[in-house]
Design an enzyme around this catalytic site. Structure first.
Site, PDB file in Angstrom:
ATOM      1  N   PHE A 129     -80.201 -45.582  10.769  1.00 33.89           N
ATOM      2  CA  PHE A 129     -80.262 -45.169  12.170  1.00 33.89           C
ATOM      3  C   PHE A 129     -81.190 -43.985  12.389  1.00 33.89           C
ATOM      4  O   PHE A 129     -81.092 -42.971  11.684  1.00 33.89           O
ATOM      5  CB  PHE A 129     -78.874 -44.733  12.674  1.00 33.89           C
ATOM      6  N   ASP A 130     -82.036 -44.108  13.401  1.00 31.21           N
ATOM      7  CA  ASP A 130     -82.585 -42.920  14.020  1.00 31.21           C
ATOM      8  C   ASP A 130     -81.408 -42.228  14.713  1.00 31.21           C
ATOM      9  O   ASP A 130     -80.463 -42.892  15.151  1.00 31.21           O
ATOM     10  CB  ASP A 130     -83.657 -43.319  15.040  1.00 31.21           C
ATOM     11  N   VAL A 131     -81.463 -40.917  14.808  1.00 33.48           N
ATOM     12  CA  VAL A 131     -80.325 -40.177  15.362  1.00 33.48           C
ATOM     13  C   VAL A 131     -80.625 -39.631  16.759  1.00 33.48           C
ATOM     14  O   VAL A 131     -79.914 -39.926  17.718  1.00 33.48           O
ATOM     15  CB  VAL A 131     -79.912 -39.033  14.402  1.00 33.48           C
TER      16      VAL A 131
END
Length: 238
Positions: free
Chosen positions: A14-16
């Site tokens: 995941f990108d956060v």
């Protein structure tokens, strides 16, 4: 060739910031507070446009410490006081940035099926706050401090690939999930990953606080929320 089913992956990376944490609201809330105190009317989308331009200047620094420099660039354009105290305040609001309302619940659900990996261009100090807001769901995390580089640099992804290889897996076992076409979706496609675009700005025009990609990448999976992804996984495994 048909895409891999959601049930086929061992990991979701995941990108956060922007995918799980609502950084646009965090930025504009901080700016609105300063504007209100100074009797200035602030347009949020205009502010995000100035922010985006400032973040991609040649003298960019690590995020979110770079918000001090960014504030100094954008404050005069927005009619705000360009002083050191407010610049520090802009950065120091980061720990209060909120997760999207669907993020923590969706991650808790997905954690039951996959090993979750955080991949963020944020510094570790900021990620620690974001991770807490999200319920600390991650099996592993990679920040700019760890990798020494930022997405979309393939070298960031290569470190994640090396990590999963140490657990007996490959990049084919990862579903990369993000909202940024520029930082994540395009490069993940070029690296041969299966990807999932969370279109957080659906129904809005432009790219907000995120740099516009040179070209749009059609994702393998596309949802307008994390809740949508979690529901699709539940259906795929039923």
């Amino acid at each position: 060739m048909s895409k891999k089913p959601l049930s086929a992956f061992r990991y979701i990376s995941f990108d956060v910031v922007g995918t799980l944490i609502d950084f646009e609201a965090g930025l504009t809330d901080a700016l609105h507070a300063i504007a209100q105190e100074n009797g200035v009317a602030l347009d949020g989308e205009e502010a995000l446009g100035h922010y985006r331009a400032a973040r991609y200047m040649p003298d960019v620094q690590l995020f979110p410490d770079d918000l001090v420099r960014v504030y100094g660039v954008i404050a005069p354009k927005l009619g705000l006081p360009a002083d050191a105290a407010n610049a520090a305040r802009f950065r120091d609001a980061v720990p209060a940035w909120k997760a999207f309302p669907d993020a923590a619940e969706a991650l808790a659900s997905l954690k039951q099926t996959y090993r979750l990996i955080a991949m963020t261009n944020a510094q570790r100090w900021a990620f620690d706050h974001f991770n807490a807001a999200l319920g600390q769901p991650f099996h592993a995390s990679f920040t700019v401090d760890d990798t020494g580089t930022e997405k979309p640099d393939p070298a960031f992804f290569e470190q994640v690939f090396a990590f999963v290889e140490g657990e007996g897996a490959t990049k084919d076992d990862i579903l990369h999930t993000a909202q940024s076409q520029y930082h994540d979706i395009g490069v993940s496609r070029r690296l041969g990953m299966t990807n999932c675009w969370i279109e957080r700005r659906h129904g809005q025009t432009g790219y907000g606080g995120t740099i516009e990609p040179a070209s749009f990448t059609v994702p393998d999976y596309h949802f307008t929320s994390m809740a949508g992804l979690a529901a699709a996984v539940t259906t795929a495994r039923s």
